[in-house]
Write a protein that holds these residues in place. Structure first.
Motif, PDB file in Angstrom:
ATOM      1  N   SER A  74      46.208  23.590  36.860  1.00 23.62           N
ATOM      2  CA  SER A  74      45.431  24.682  36.957  1.00 23.62           C
ATOM      3  C   SER A  74      44.009  24.517  37.774  1.00 23.62           C
ATOM      4  O   SER A  74      43.148  25.167  37.785  1.00 23.62           O
ATOM      5  N   ASP A  76      43.107  24.479  40.801  1.00 24.42           N
ATOM      6  CA  ASP A  76      42.962  24.910  42.190  1.00 24.42           C
ATOM      7  C   ASP A  76      41.967  26.120  42.032  1.00 24.42           C
ATOM      8  O   ASP A  76      42.005  27.221  41.474  1.00 24.42           O
ATOM      9  N   GLU A  77      40.565  25.548  42.358  1.00 29.22           N
ATOM     10  CA  GLU A  77      39.440  26.346  42.120  1.00 29.22           C
ATOM     11  C   GLU A  77      39.498  27.749  43.035  1.00 29.22           C
ATOM     12  O   GLU A  77      39.018  28.887  42.384  1.00 29.22           O
ATOM     13  N   ASP A  78      40.136  27.618  44.148  1.00 31.15           N
ATOM     14  CA  ASP A  78      39.986  28.785  45.027  1.00 31.15           C
ATOM     15  C   ASP A  78      41.074  29.748  44.336  1.00 31.15           C
ATOM     16  O   ASP A  78      40.910  31.104  44.289  1.00 31.15           O
ATOM     17  N   ALA A  79      41.984  29.445  43.755  1.00 30.32           N
ATOM     18  CA  ALA A  79      43.148  30.281  43.131  1.00 30.32           C
ATOM     19  C   ALA A  79      42.613  30.902  41.895  1.00 30.32           C
ATOM     20  O   ALA A  79      42.668  32.104  41.449  1.00 30.32           O
ATOM     21  N   GLU A 164      42.189  29.860  33.538  1.00 28.20           N
ATOM     22  CA  GLU A 164      42.661  28.748  33.801  1.00 28.20           C
ATOM     23  C   GLU A 164      44.095  28.615  33.066  1.00 28.20           C
ATOM     24  O   GLU A 164      45.281  28.158  33.332  1.00 28.20           O
ATOM     25  N   GLN A 171      51.130  28.898  37.710  1.00 28.39           N
ATOM     26  CA  GLN A 171      51.530  27.586  38.351  1.00 28.39           C
ATOM     27  C   GLN A 171      52.759  26.772  37.866  1.00 28.39           C
ATOM     28  O   GLN A 171      53.441  26.239  38.591  1.00 28.39           O
ATOM     29  N   LYS A 192      54.181  19.609  45.506  1.00 30.14           N
ATOM     30  CA  LYS A 192      53.201  20.536  44.406  1.00 30.14           C
ATOM     31  C   LYS A 192      53.099  19.337  43.391  1.00 30.14           C
ATOM     32  O   LYS A 192      52.073  19.047  42.634  1.00 30.14           O
ATOM     33  N   VAL A 195      50.554  16.428  44.145  1.00 26.40           N
ATOM     34  CA  VAL A 195      48.936  17.106  43.995  1.00 26.40           C
ATOM     35  C   VAL A 195      48.601  16.937  42.663  1.00 26.40           C
ATOM     36  O   VAL A 195      47.556  16.571  42.317  1.00 26.40           O
ATOM     37  N   ARG A 199      45.409  14.671  41.146  1.00 26.48           N
ATOM     38  CA  ARG A 199      44.324  15.238  39.915  1.00 26.48           C
ATOM     39  C   ARG A 199      44.260  14.434  38.744  1.00 26.48           C
ATOM     40  O   ARG A 199      43.241  14.189  38.214  1.00 26.48           O
TER      41      ARG A 199
END
Length: 231
Positions: A74, A76-79, A164, A171, A192, A195, A199
């Motif tokens: 979770s 993804d700051e933009d999300a 979150e 997600q 995905k 990614v 992180r």
């Protein structure tokens, strides 16, 4: 001395040599396996107590890695920002008894109760308290505005956590953690997953091997949980 010996055994184990790293489960398993034939442990009750303590450690570690994987998924700051904006817009309309303009259709609609509750439930806000919580959020935003400050979700710990958790839930389905366990993963899902691994490496200090292992392990936990729910 016992713990030092068991950690040393873990460091020279075949798995450690092959993977060039160790993980907490390897150490816990080594500690537990040695209890049965330890020369200074003859009392069965003492052995049982130590095994129970190791089980507790294992459970606590599982909680830690589940939390780390959750935050990695979770992250993804933009999300999160988009979700926060959507939530606040609906809360503002709800508290002011207004409607929300649907940016796709251009029509005014009732505030999205399902969206608001799906976020609030993540931090155990009961239905009976939803109005109070929503008003608290708006009061907080208003107080910031009076001071010339802009609302950021990071400044409200409870809302941040709720967002979150909601994003993780959404997600998790797109990443298809169940498929990670089965090994049947398409290219899009694998991208995905990669990614999330990066992180874990960047934010939590994993390497490639340990990030893969912990993601597979946590995926198996969620898969078991999903199975139980379906039953």
């Amino acid at each position: 001395r016992y713990i030092q010996d068991k950690v040393s055994n873990t460091l020279v184990s075949r798995q450690a040599i092959d993977e060039k790293c160790i993980n907490p489960f390897m150490v816990i398993n080594e500690l537990e396996s040695g209890l049965s034939h330890h020369s200074l442990l003859n009392d069965e009750d003492t052995k049982k107590r130590y095994k129970e303590l190791l089980s507790l450690v294992r459970e606590e570690y599982e909680d830690i890695i589940k939390g780390e994987v959750q935050r990695a998924i979770s992250a993804d700051e933009d999300a999160v920002k988009r979700l926060c904006t959507n939530y606040v817009e609906n809360v503002r309309a709800y508290t002011q008894h207004e409607k929300v303009r649907n940016k796709y259709t251009g029509k005014d609609e009732e505030p999205d109760e399902r969206l608001m509750r799906s976020i609030e439930e993540k931090i155990d806000i009961p239905v009976s308290r939803k109005d109070d919580f929503r008003q608290e959020i708006m009061n907080y935003i208003g107080a910031l505005a009076l001071d010339g400050k802009k609302f950021e979700y990071l400044t409200n710990a409870r809302l941040h956590k709720a967002l979150e958790l909601k994003l993780f839930e959404d997600q998790r389905d797109t990443i298809k953690l169940k498929n990670v366990v089965s090994g049947v993963v398409d290219d899009e899902t694998q991208a995905k997953i990669d990614v999330v691994k990066q992180r874990l490496i960047k934010s939590f200090g994993y390497n490639e091997t340990s990030a893969t292992d912990v993601l597979n392990y946590v995926a198996s936990i969620f898969a078991r949980g999903d199975t139980k729910q379906e039953d």
